[in-house]
Design a protein around this motif. Structure first.
Motif, PDB file in Angstrom:
ATOM      1  N   SER A 121       0.843  -1.604  -0.194  1.00  0.00           N
ATOM      2  CA  SER A 121      -0.281   0.006  -0.019  1.00  0.00           C
ATOM      3  C   SER A 121       0.990   0.921  -0.071  1.00  0.00           C
ATOM      4  CB  SER A 121      -0.987  -0.329   1.085  1.00  0.00           C
ATOM      5  OG  SER A 121      -0.051  -0.141   1.894  1.00  0.00           O
ATOM      6  N   ALA A 122       0.460   2.696  -0.321  1.00  0.00           N
ATOM      7  CA  ALA A 122       1.249   3.384  -0.453  1.00  0.00           C
ATOM      8  C   ALA A 122       1.148   4.047   0.819  1.00  0.00           C
ATOM      9  CB  ALA A 122       0.379   4.758  -1.058  1.00  0.00           C
ATOM     10  N   PRO A 123       2.137   4.349   0.906  1.00  0.00           N
ATOM     11  CA  PRO A 123       3.175   5.740   2.209  1.00  0.00           C
ATOM     12  C   PRO A 123       2.983   6.992   2.513  1.00  0.00           C
ATOM     13  CG  PRO A 123       4.803   5.336   0.441  1.00  0.00           C
ATOM     14  CD  PRO A 123       3.677   4.565  -0.410  1.00  0.00           C
ATOM     15  N   SER A 124       2.932   7.500   3.967  1.00  0.00           N
ATOM     16  CA  SER A 124       2.904   8.325   4.035  1.00  0.00           C
ATOM     17  C   SER A 124       4.121   9.138   3.379  1.00  0.00           C
ATOM     18  CB  SER A 124       2.875   8.924   5.332  1.00  0.00           C
ATOM     19  OG  SER A 124       3.701   7.971   6.532  1.00  0.00           O
ATOM     20  N   GLY A 125       3.644  10.169   2.749  1.00  0.00           N
ATOM     21  CA  GLY A 125       4.408  10.915   2.214  1.00  0.00           C
ATOM     22  C   GLY A 125       4.540  10.888   0.638  1.00  0.00           C
ATOM     23  N   ASP A 126       6.047  11.398   0.269  1.00  0.00           N
ATOM     24  CA  ASP A 126       6.160  10.745  -1.001  1.00  0.00           C
ATOM     25  C   ASP A 126       7.957  11.128  -0.846  1.00  0.00           C
ATOM     26  OD1 ASP A 126       3.278  11.080  -2.269  1.00  0.00           O
ATOM     27  OD2 ASP A 126       3.072  12.838  -2.349  1.00  0.00           O
ATOM     28  N   GLY A 127       8.023  10.372  -2.474  1.00  0.00           N
ATOM     29  CA  GLY A 127       9.780  10.643  -2.349  1.00  0.00           C
ATOM     30  C   GLY A 127      10.683  10.510  -1.466  1.00  0.00           C
ATOM     31  N   PRO A 128      11.655  11.534  -0.935  1.00  0.00           N
ATOM     32  CA  PRO A 128      12.167  11.214  -0.359  1.00  0.00           C
ATOM     33  C   PRO A 128      12.270  10.847   1.789  1.00  0.00           C
ATOM     34  CG  PRO A 128      12.933  12.952  -0.948  1.00  0.00           C
ATOM     35  CD  PRO A 128      12.171  12.956  -1.686  1.00  0.00           C
ATOM     36  N   ASN A 129      10.890  11.791   1.411  1.00  0.00           N
ATOM     37  CA  ASN A 129       9.843  12.049   2.443  1.00  0.00           C
ATOM     38  C   ASN A 129       8.709  10.748   2.589  1.00  0.00           C
ATOM     39  OD1 ASN A 129      11.231  14.267   2.984  1.00  0.00           O
ATOM     40  ND2 ASN A 129       9.366  15.677   2.399  1.00  0.00           N
ATOM     41  N   ALA A 130       8.467   9.527   2.116  1.00  0.00           N
ATOM     42  CA  ALA A 130       7.558   8.046   2.086  1.00  0.00           C
ATOM     43  C   ALA A 130       8.414   7.877   3.174  1.00  0.00           C
ATOM     44  CB  ALA A 130       8.366   7.269   1.185  1.00  0.00           C
ATOM     45  N   ARG A 131       7.165   7.616   3.970  1.00  0.00           N
ATOM     46  CA  ARG A 131       7.427   6.475   5.767  1.00  0.00           C
ATOM     47  C   ARG A 131       6.042   5.681   5.058  1.00  0.00           C
ATOM     48  NH1 ARG A 131      10.852   9.130   5.538  1.00  0.00           N
ATOM     49  NH2 ARG A 131      12.133  10.627   6.803  1.00  0.00           N
TER      50      ARG A 131
END
Length: 206
Positions: free
Chosen positions: A94-104
């Protein structure tokens, strides 16, 4: 007036027959698998909402599979950052919270990656079916499914290899018949092989 019916969901309202012994045993197995996964996951991720980078998701997923007794060749080189990103592109993770280098990422993402890796290793379901099944489960359901897949993977490794078929016994060649010897003590004829494999018998001394 007749007796009032108990409200739905109360102790006096039974929906269907009670579970049989086999159903109780299956439920106990599922609960036991889920508890084992939860214990391993709790040791790796003490917090309920960890904020992980994708590299940490890979590391924790590998460690989780190792704690569940899955052989290293299943996850050591076959579960990488690229693998998790591929699962993400297919909707399995599933999708993380945040995008790119800020994805968690969190606990669920680790469970999703572990289930996807074992399902692919065991060839249980296609990627589309895995994504649909994972999406329909909560974390407890994912833990139970992961425990089941881990047991199947361990059983596949422990299964004895098939024995090769026994070698065929060597065929024995027929023994040649002895050439009759006349009363004079010398053979009546000597066999000479012709060029085309035809045995000719010539008079002795010819």
């Amino acid at each position: 007036p007749g007796r009032a019916r108990p409200p739905a969901g109360s102790a006096g309202c039974r929906r269907g027959p009670p579970p049989g012994p086999e159903e109780v045993a299956v439920d106990a197995n599922v609960s036991g698998r889920a508890a084992r996964v939860e214990d391993a996951l709790r040791a790796l991720l003490p917090g309920r909402s960890p904020a992980l980078h994708i590299e940490q998701v890979v590391e924790r997923t590998r460690q989780l599979l190792g704690r569940l007794g899955v052989a290293p060749e299943v996850w050591e080189d076959r579960l990488t950052v690229r693998t998790v990103r591929y699962y993400r592109s297919k909707g399995i993770v599933s999708a993380p919270s945040g995008d790119g280098p800020n994805a968690r990422y969190g606990r669920r993402h680790v469970l999703e990656a572990a289930v996807a890796r074992l399902a692919g290793h065991l060839h249980h379901v296609s990627l589309a079916d895995a994504a649909e099944r994972i999406e329909a489960l909560d974390e407890a359901g994912l833990a139970g499914l992961l425990g089941e897949l881990a047991e199947s993977a361990a059983e596949a490794v422990d299964a004895p290899a098939p024995r090769p078929p026994p070698a065929a016994a060597p065929r024995s060649l027929p023994r040649p018949e002895p050439v009759p010897v006349p009363d004079g003590g010398a053979p009546a004829a000597s066999a000479v092989e012709a060029t085309r494999g035809v045995a000719l018998r010539l008079p002795h001394g010819a």
